[in-house]
Design a protein around this motif. Structure first.
Motif, mmCIF file in Angstrom:
data_model
loop_
_atom_site.group_PDB
_atom_site.id
_atom_site.type_symbol
_atom_site.label_atom_id
_atom_site.label_comp_id
_atom_site.label_asym_id
_atom_site.label_seq_id
_atom_site.Cartn_x
_atom_site.Cartn_y
_atom_site.Cartn_z
ATOM 1 N N GLY A 82 0.821 -1.200 0.000
ATOM 2 C CA GLY A 82 0.000 0.000 0.000
ATOM 3 C C GLY A 82 0.857 1.253 0.000
ATOM 4 N N ALA A 83 0.239 2.375 -0.370
ATOM 5 C CA ALA A 83 0.992 3.638 -0.453
ATOM 6 C C ALA A 83 1.513 4.082 0.906
ATOM 7 N N VAL A 84 0.734 3.809 1.953
ATOM 8 C CA VAL A 84 1.144 4.195 3.304
ATOM 9 C C VAL A 84 1.897 3.023 3.923
ATOM 10 N N SER A 85 3.173 2.975 3.674
ATOM 11 C CA SER A 85 3.977 1.841 4.123
ATOM 12 C C SER A 85 5.444 2.221 4.208
ATOM 13 N N GLU A 86 6.180 1.403 4.933
ATOM 14 C CA GLU A 86 7.613 1.610 5.078
ATOM 15 C C GLU A 86 8.323 1.534 3.738
ATOM 16 N N ALA A 87 7.986 0.517 2.952
ATOM 17 C CA ALA A 87 8.669 0.297 1.677
ATOM 18 C C ALA A 87 8.482 1.485 0.741
ATOM 19 N N VAL A 88 7.264 1.994 0.648
ATOM 20 C CA VAL A 88 6.981 3.108 -0.263
ATOM 21 C C VAL A 88 7.666 4.386 0.223
ATOM 22 N N ALA A 89 7.692 4.621 1.533
ATOM 23 C CA ALA A 89 8.365 5.810 2.065
ATOM 24 C C ALA A 89 9.847 5.793 1.701
ATOM 25 N N ILE A 90 10.476 4.630 1.840
ATOM 26 C CA ILE A 90 11.901 4.502 1.501
ATOM 27 C C ILE A 90 12.125 4.766 0.025
ATOM 28 N N GLU A 91 11.292 4.167 -0.811
ATOM 29 C CA GLU A 91 11.471 4.334 -2.258
ATOM 30 C C GLU A 91 11.192 5.767 -2.698
ATOM 31 N N MET A 92 10.255 6.436 -2.054
ATOM 32 C CA MET A 92 10.006 7.853 -2.351
ATOM 33 C C MET A 92 11.224 8.702 -1.999
ATOM 34 N N ALA A 93 11.793 8.455 -0.821
ATOM 35 C CA ALA A 93 12.945 9.239 -0.377
ATOM 36 C C ALA A 93 14.154 9.018 -1.274
ATOM 37 N N THR A 127 16.803 10.638 4.261
ATOM 38 C CA THR A 127 18.076 10.104 3.783
ATOM 39 C C THR A 127 19.161 11.160 3.919
ATOM 40 N N TYR A 128 20.358 10.689 4.172
ATOM 41 C CA TYR A 128 21.541 11.542 4.227
ATOM 42 C C TYR A 128 22.663 10.764 3.565
ATOM 43 N N LYS A 129 22.929 11.126 2.310
ATOM 44 C CA LYS A 129 23.879 10.393 1.479
ATOM 45 C C LYS A 129 23.457 8.927 1.410
ATOM 46 N N ASP A 130 24.267 7.996 1.897
ATOM 47 C CA ASP A 130 23.871 6.587 1.765
ATOM 48 C C ASP A 130 23.091 6.076 2.975
ATOM 49 N N LYS A 131 22.861 6.942 3.961
ATOM 50 C CA LYS A 131 22.119 6.531 5.156
ATOM 51 C C LYS A 131 20.626 6.766 4.963
ATOM 52 N N CYS A 132 19.847 5.936 5.651
ATOM 53 C CA CYS A 132 18.397 6.021 5.510
ATOM 54 C C CYS A 132 17.742 5.688 6.850
ATOM 55 N N VAL A 133 16.802 6.528 7.287
ATOM 56 C CA VAL A 133 16.033 6.273 8.509
ATOM 57 C C VAL A 133 14.555 6.361 8.153
ATOM 58 N N VAL A 134 13.796 5.353 8.541
ATOM 59 C CA VAL A 134 12.357 5.366 8.272
ATOM 60 C C VAL A 134 11.617 5.051 9.564
ATOM 61 N N LYS A 135 10.581 5.847 9.847
ATOM 62 C CA LYS A 135 9.828 5.670 11.088
ATOM 63 C C LYS A 135 8.336 5.796 10.814
ATOM 64 N N LYS A 136 7.576 5.076 11.625
ATOM 65 C CA LYS A 136 6.118 5.170 11.563
ATOM 66 C C LYS A 136 5.634 6.034 12.724
ATOM 67 N N TYR A 137 4.763 6.988 12.412
ATOM 68 C CA TYR A 137 4.186 7.870 13.415
ATOM 69 C C TYR A 137 2.681 7.678 13.447
ATOM 70 N N GLN A 138 2.129 7.642 14.634
ATOM 71 C CA GLN A 138 0.677 7.635 14.794
ATOM 72 C C GLN A 138 0.301 8.981 15.393
ATOM 73 N N LEU A 139 -0.240 9.856 14.568
ATOM 74 C CA LEU A 139 -0.416 11.236 14.974
ATOM 75 C C LEU A 139 -1.779 11.484 15.601
ATOM 76 N N GLY A 140 -2.776 11.843 14.843
ATOM 77 C CA GLY A 140 -4.071 12.153 15.447
ATOM 78 C C GLY A 140 -5.187 12.070 14.431
ATOM 79 N N LYS A 141 -6.295 12.733 14.726
ATOM 80 C CA LYS A 141 -7.479 12.631 13.882
ATOM 81 C C LYS A 141 -7.722 13.861 13.015
ATOM 82 N N PHE A 142 -6.962 14.927 13.251
ATOM 83 C CA PHE A 142 -7.273 16.191 12.606
ATOM 84 C C PHE A 142 -6.266 16.511 11.506
ATOM 85 N N ARG A 143 -6.782 16.790 10.330
ATOM 86 C CA ARG A 143 -5.981 16.906 9.126
ATOM 87 C C ARG A 143 -4.863 17.949 9.229
#
Length: 407
Positions: free
Chosen positions: A322-333, A371-387
């Motif tokens: 799905g679009a909201v996923s770790e894999a897609v976030a990494i590939e976007m970055a 991403t910072y050069k060859d480094k990559c950090v990916v995290k999931k956040y659970q924020l809230g209900k308000f856009r």
């Protein structure tokens, strides 16, 4: 010395304009050593203006008023002040000369504008160098009332160049000492609990103010009196030791400015790939003067096909995770890093709300990859209900996440 701020205008009360004057004046007065006791907005009504002055003068030494000084019939402040202080309007040639100097050659001096040269007889007139409405200063039984235009740039000019220097010379207020800390990783309640012992043991007169914003905490340590500089330095040192790495700045500065300074200092470039934040991170970064030195561009890939076509996200990743996923976030970055040819990137994909969530991925679920050069950090956040809050929190968290990588 205690002060009050009174803004006059029906347009404020009906929500036609936002009163930005009060906040700006309060900030400047505080730094000048005055204690702002209250801020009021009232309508264009003579009786209300007089009743407000009478009431507020019982509690403060200084009243600063803005608004109601223009050339039209609803601008009644000047005449009302004459009634309150028992004086009359007189024509002032110096004010007329100032008005003529302010107006461009292409503008004619009509009757209404000329009438602004009428001022209360028993007051100190301060010329408005950037507008046509003069400023009036009334001394009243050891107290002061200043009436200024409501136009923000006119008010700010006269406050900084005339009013504050005169008030400081008259009252010689104690200096307001403050230290600001921008913090990450704390909610307001969690921070208050963590530093409770420090706060409980502050010397008399010291205080802490907790100022939460979306994704960050601002903490202000303050005391009045220049003679307490040494104590301030001691308490500041204790607080820095206590908060440690949670401090991202020791002055009142935005996260986008902090990030920009770090990128420039290190000679790094950045780009963004944004889905749920819709370009807000790019907007925040580029709102800083000089951002062209480190920001190269952004891809707002709201639709999945743009993630594939522009950022080279794998269709297989979208289908499987799905679009909201770790894999897609990494590939976007990584895609942004490649196509924009930058050292660093921030990518966001999530569900901003208020709808679109599921049991597995509720509203407020956001994946952020930095991403910072060859480094990559990916995290999931659970924020809230308000856009809007989710967009701002995700934007702030993305920049904080990158800051941690490059610091």
């Amino acid at each position: 010395m205690k002060a009050a701020i009174v803004t006059i205008g029906d347009e404020i009360l009906i929500g036609q304009i936002v009163d930005t004057n009060s906040a700006w004046i309060a900030q400047k007065l505080t730094l000048a050593g005055f204690e702002v006791e209250e801020m009021l907005s009232i309508g264009d009504d003579a009786q209300q203006i007089k009743a407000t002055i009478d009431d507020v003068f019982a509690r403060v030494d200084v009243i600063l008023m803005t608004g109601g000084l223009g050339p039209t019939k609803d601008d009644i402040t000047k005449k009302t002040l004459c009634d309150f202080f028992g004086t009359t309007l007189v024509f002032d040639n110096a004010v007329l000369e100032n008005i003529q100097n302010v107006l461009s050659n292409a503008m004619s001096l009509n009757e209404l504008t000329r009438n602004q040269a009428y001022v209360p007889k028993d007051c100190t007139v301060i010329q408005n160098k950037v507008g046509t409405a003069p400023i009036t200063w009334f001394d009243h039984i050891g107290k002061v009332l200043v009436s200024m235009p409501g136009v923000p740039h006119e008010m700010r000019y006269v406050m900084e160049n005339e009013i504050i220097p005169r008030l400081q010379a008259k009252y010689d207020p104690d200096a307001y000492l403050k230290r600001i800390f921008i913090l990450k990783g704390y909610t307001e309640s969690a921070l208050a609990m963590y530093i409770a012992d420090f706060e409980d043991n502050l010397p008399d007169g010291f205080g802490l103010a907790y100022l939460p914003s979306l994704g960050l905490m601002k903490l202000r340590l303050f005391v009045r009196g220049e003679h307490r500089l040494a104590e301030m330095a001691e308490q500041e040192k204790k607080l820095v030791s206590l908060l440690g790495d949670a401090i991202i700045a020791e002055k009142d500065i935005s996260v986008e400015k902090i990030l920009g300074q770090r990128l420039f200092e290190k000679g790094l470039t950045i780009g963004t790939a944004e889905s749920c934040t819709g370009g807000n991170i790019a907007h925040m970064i580029t709102s800083m003067p000089g951002s062209s030195r480190y920001f190269k561009g952004s891809v707002v890939s709201y639709a999945n096909e743009e993630k594939v076509n522009i950022l080279h996200v794998k269709q297989e990743s979208l289908d499987r995770f799905g679009a909201v996923s770790e894999a897609v976030a990494i590939e976007m970055a990584r895609g942004a890093q490649q196509i924009l040819n930058v050292d660093c990137s921030i990518a966001t994909t999530g569900i901003a709300g208020p709808d679109g969530g599921s049991d597995e991925k509720p509203v407020g679920t956001v994946w952020i990859c930095t991403t910072y050069k060859d480094k990559c950090v990916v995290k999931k956040y659970q924020l809230g209900k308000f856009r809007e809050a989710n967009i701002m929190r995700a934007s702030t968290n993305g920049m904080l996440q990158l800051l941690e990588m490059i610091d």
